[in-house]
Design an enzyme around this catalytic site. Structure first.
Site: not given
Length: 813
Positions: A78, A122, A32
């Site tokens: 993931h 968006y 990570r």
């Protein structure tokens, strides 16, 4: 129960917690938080770009919704929250976060003001052109693949990147017990460093610094100082200073000046920076700013700080560098994953690991291409052979009842392999023309050349390095940009004096040790005959003994009887009202018990060729270069080594060429040239200036200027004194007993002090009872040297004069 007990395993809880925590820590470190040294990416970055490649979301294809990419990443590779993936996607697209963005974003992806990006439904994204260089040749078995989290798909362990991304875009992350913070660099400069390393693996860091001078941040600015860069490149750890870029402009209409900030340090939030400046203005920590405006727009950043009239912009700018994030430290920790282990790397180590990775990629790519070429050549050999026996091949195929029978017949009759037989059966009739046969022959010859070239690559390491170098040059040619961050190599720490306006001040110190400063403007000029102004309010027993006019950058040196020296810069002295008495020096200096001031010196600069001359009550003198006192310390430093029962009585600043006059309590005086006292170290004991017996002591140190009309005033404890011309004191060799200065009869008592005076001076005599008397020097007659003098003050029984001093301020005269 017996069966259950047999299945139980006894485990130490300490060992179990240790093992479990280490498993968790390594999962965070490897999976990570830390980047791989080869491609400079963390797993989440790698998975985002790999998913975009699989979606066909290339730089020259239409944009796709960010939500589509995030969903693919979460669903396939993931298994974490969507916010973690979207935040990664956003950062990869931010031009102020990434030196070379890897994602081309369309929509609101946040701002340098700290504004967050619009929701992922968006915004739209596609891979940046540079990102394709990370994935080039991934289909050619150049890197290993591992199963995804549910073992239904595979994902690359690392990218076969041509881009040295660990240095180019840098990285930051916090793992368990460790952190990485690698700054971004200029792609062209990193490529040059790689080429230099490939050419000479034993290249030094200094040589690398010539082509890779330091980090290059996306937000421009100044990189202040190069020592931290060199340390980081050598050891993997270092600290650098980043400064905002600001210029000073004049506002013609308002008659003022303004500071315009156009670039700020990397990762600094512009809104928070402005809030901090406003806070400093409100708290009056920064007083020179009249107005602050943010005029930033699409064209670039522009923060305007309008200054008050007559303010010095350099001072305000230094204050902003000191107190705000217009100057920040960037701590470099070049920590990355190497062979599944975290390791702090030097610059050469990073270059070596990247070159090693590229060698492996090129070799694996070449093996893949060689296998493909050999397989194709094998098929072409079969096609050529079939064309040579065309009629027999056609007859065999026509006589066969099935494809399998035809394939077997071709293999048994002509010796074709299964792949060759399959290719012959799939061949179109148009390949039977003469032109098509020529194409097969040309393709076969080209393949033979490629096969030979691939084999040369696999047998020659230098050829592999040449291929890597050529690919790096192409990368630089396609993507290199001019450097953004300007490096200022040689710097000095910000001097606190740089934060203080250079103003003329009047500093007054009273006999009882009260000190203050005032702007010189309050002592405005008056006509002759005026009454003047009172500069300090004192009690009846006190008076102004010292008055200095100097800059706020000047330094006062306070020498004590115990041989120590302390400092106060003028701006550190409290500013008080015109008639206030000021603050006691004991509250400003860390004086020890039994320690008191012997003398005060005003110093403008420690860099000139001057000296400090000290004298002790036992007749020792010592000369030390003024520069030896330049490094101030809070608790003071030793100015002279003092013997037991001795103490410092005075200190003077000299040019090393003047005459010295020492006076003793028993009325002796010696004049000698200062050049007879050699320069010594700061902690030295000194040499004999005047020989005295055990009943005598030195009470005065004066520096004589032959070109000045001055006399020597000697005062005794019973209130008598006299003035004598300095010419009457002849020069002697250092270390003598001197000549008679004044007769110390029972009438006079011992000498308590000597001062050099002119006719324009006033003096003050102070008794043990605190009674003071002020005298005009011109009223004291000039008489011979070996005389008893005249009465200056009448003393009562049990009273005696303890001190004589110049009156530094004329008061109401």
């Amino acid at each position: 129960m017996d069966g259950i007990e047999q299945q139980l395993v006894k485990v130490s809880i300490e060992d179990e917690i240790k093992r479990s925590y280490m498993d968790y820590a390594m999962s965070v470190i490897i999976g990570r938080a830390l980047p791989d040294v080869r491609d400079g990416l963390k797993p989440v970055h790698r998975r985002v770009l790999f998913s975009m490649m699989e979606l066909g979301n290339d730089w020259n294809k239409p944009y796709k919704k960010s939500a589509r990419v995030v969903g693919d990443v979460i669903g396939k590779y993931h298994p974490h929250g969507d916010s973690a993936v979207y935040d990664t996607l956003v950062r990869l697209a931010q031009t102020f976060s990434m030196r070379y963005p890897l994602v081309d974003g369309q929509g609101n992806f946040g701002s340098i003001d700290g504004d967050s990006a619009a929701a992922m439904r968006y915004t739209e994204v596609r891979m940046a052109k540079l990102a394709n260089e990370f994935l080039a040749d991934i289909e050619k078995d150049t890197v290993d693949f591992d199963p995804n989290y549910d073992s239904t798909l595979v994902e690359p362990v690392v990218f076969p990147t041509k881009v040295p991304n660990l240095l180019v875009n840098g990285s930051s992350g916090i793992a368990v017990g460790m952190a990485t913070n690698i700054p971004p660099h200029n792609l062209g400069e990193v490529v040059d460093a790689l080429l230099a390393y490939i050419e000479r693996p034993d290249i030094t860091v200094d040589e690398l610094l010539r082509v890779l001078p330091g980090p290059d941040f996306p937000t421009h600015g100044f990189l202040y100082g190069s020592s931290g860069i060199r340390e980081a490149y050598e050891t993997g750890r270092g600290s650098i200073q980043i400064r905002a870029r600001a210029r000073i402009e004049s506002v013609a209409k308002k008659g003022r000046e303004q500071i315009v900030v156009t670039e700020i340090p990397y990762q600094v939030n512009k809104t928070r920076l402005l809030e901090k400046i406003v806070e400093l203005i409100k708290s009056k920590k920064v007083t020179g700013i009249q107005d602050i405006r943010d005029e930033s727009d699409r064209e670039g950043m522009r923060i305007v700080l309008e200054l008050k009239r007559d303010e010095l912009p350099e001072i305000v700018l230094n204050q902003l560098y000191k107190f705000t994030q217009m100057q920040v430290s960037f701590g470099i920790i070049m920590l990355a994953i190497v062979d599944r282990r975290p390791e702090v790397l030097s610059l050469k180590s990073i270059l070596r690991h990247f070159v090693s990775h590229r060698k492996e990629v090129v070799i694996r790519r070449t093996i893949y291409d060689l296998n493909q070429a050999e397989e194709r050549a094998h098929i072409l050999e079969g096609l050529k052979k079939a064309l040579d026996h065309l009629d027999e091949v056609i007859a065999l195929i026509r006589a066969s009842s099935s494809v399998a029978e035809a394939r077997t017949g071709l293999m048994n009759t002509f010796g074709f392999s299964e792949r060759q037989a399959t290719a012959i059966l799939e061949m179109r009739l148009q390949r039977l023309t003469g032109m098509e046969r020529d194409k097969i022959d040309r393709e076969y010859e080209e393949l033979l050349e490629k096969i030979a070239y691939f084999k040369r690559i696999l047998g020659d390491e230098q050829l592999v390095l040449d291929i890597i170098s050529e690919e790096l040059r192409e990368l630089k040619k396609s993507y290199s940009e001019p450097r953004r961050t300007e490096i200022i190599p040689e710097t000095k720490d910000l001097d606190p004096r740089d934060l203080i306006a250079d103003e003329e001040m009047v500093v007054t110190i009273s006999h009882r040790g009260y000190i203050k400063r005032n702007a010189i403007s309050i002592y405005h000029s008056q006509r002759r005959g005026g009454r003047g102004k009172t500069g300090m309010e004192t009690v009846s027993e006190d008076f102004v003994e010292h008055l200095f006019i100097g800059s706020t950058h000047d330094t006062f040196m306070f020498f004590t009887n115990l041989g120590k020296v302390y400092w106060l810069t003028v701006h550190e002295i409290p500013e008080a009202g015109r008639v206030a008495k000021g603050k006691a020096l004991v509250n400003l200096l860390p004086l020890q018990q039994g320690e008191h001031l012997a003398t005060i010196l005003n110093v403008t600069s420690f860099e000139d060729d001057r000296y400090v001359l000290l004298a002790t009550r036992k007749g020792l003198v010592k000369k030390t270069s003024l520069s030896a006192f330049a490094n101030r310390r809070t608790n003071g430093i030793i100015a002279i080594q003092i013997d037991e029962a001795d103490e410092v009585i005075a200190a003077r600043i000299t040019d090393g060429k003047e005459d010295v006059l020492l006076g003793s309590a028993k009325g002796k005086a010696i004049r000698f040239q200062e050049s007879e006292v050699r320069g010594m170290g700061r902690t030295a004991r000194g040499v004999i200036g005047m020989r005295i017996d055990d009943q005598d002591r030195v009470v005065s140190l004066q520096i004589l200027d032959p070109d000045k009309e001055q006399t020597i005033l000697t005062v005794t404890e019973n209130g008598f004194g006299k003035r004598t011309r300095q010419e009457d004191y002849r020069r002697q060799g250092r270390g003598g007993q001197g000549v008679i200065d004044i007769r110390t009869s029972p009438r006079n008592g011992d000498v308590i002090g000597m001062v050099t005076v002119t006719d324009e001076d006033d003096i003050m005599l102070i008794t043990n009872r605190g009674i003071t008397i002020r005298l005009r020097v011109r009223e004291i007659s000039v008489i011979g040297r070996a005389t008893q003098g005249v009465r200056l003050k009448t003393v009562e029984d049990g009273e005696w004069v303890v001190s004589v001093a110049h009156l530094a301020e004329n008061g109401e005269d």
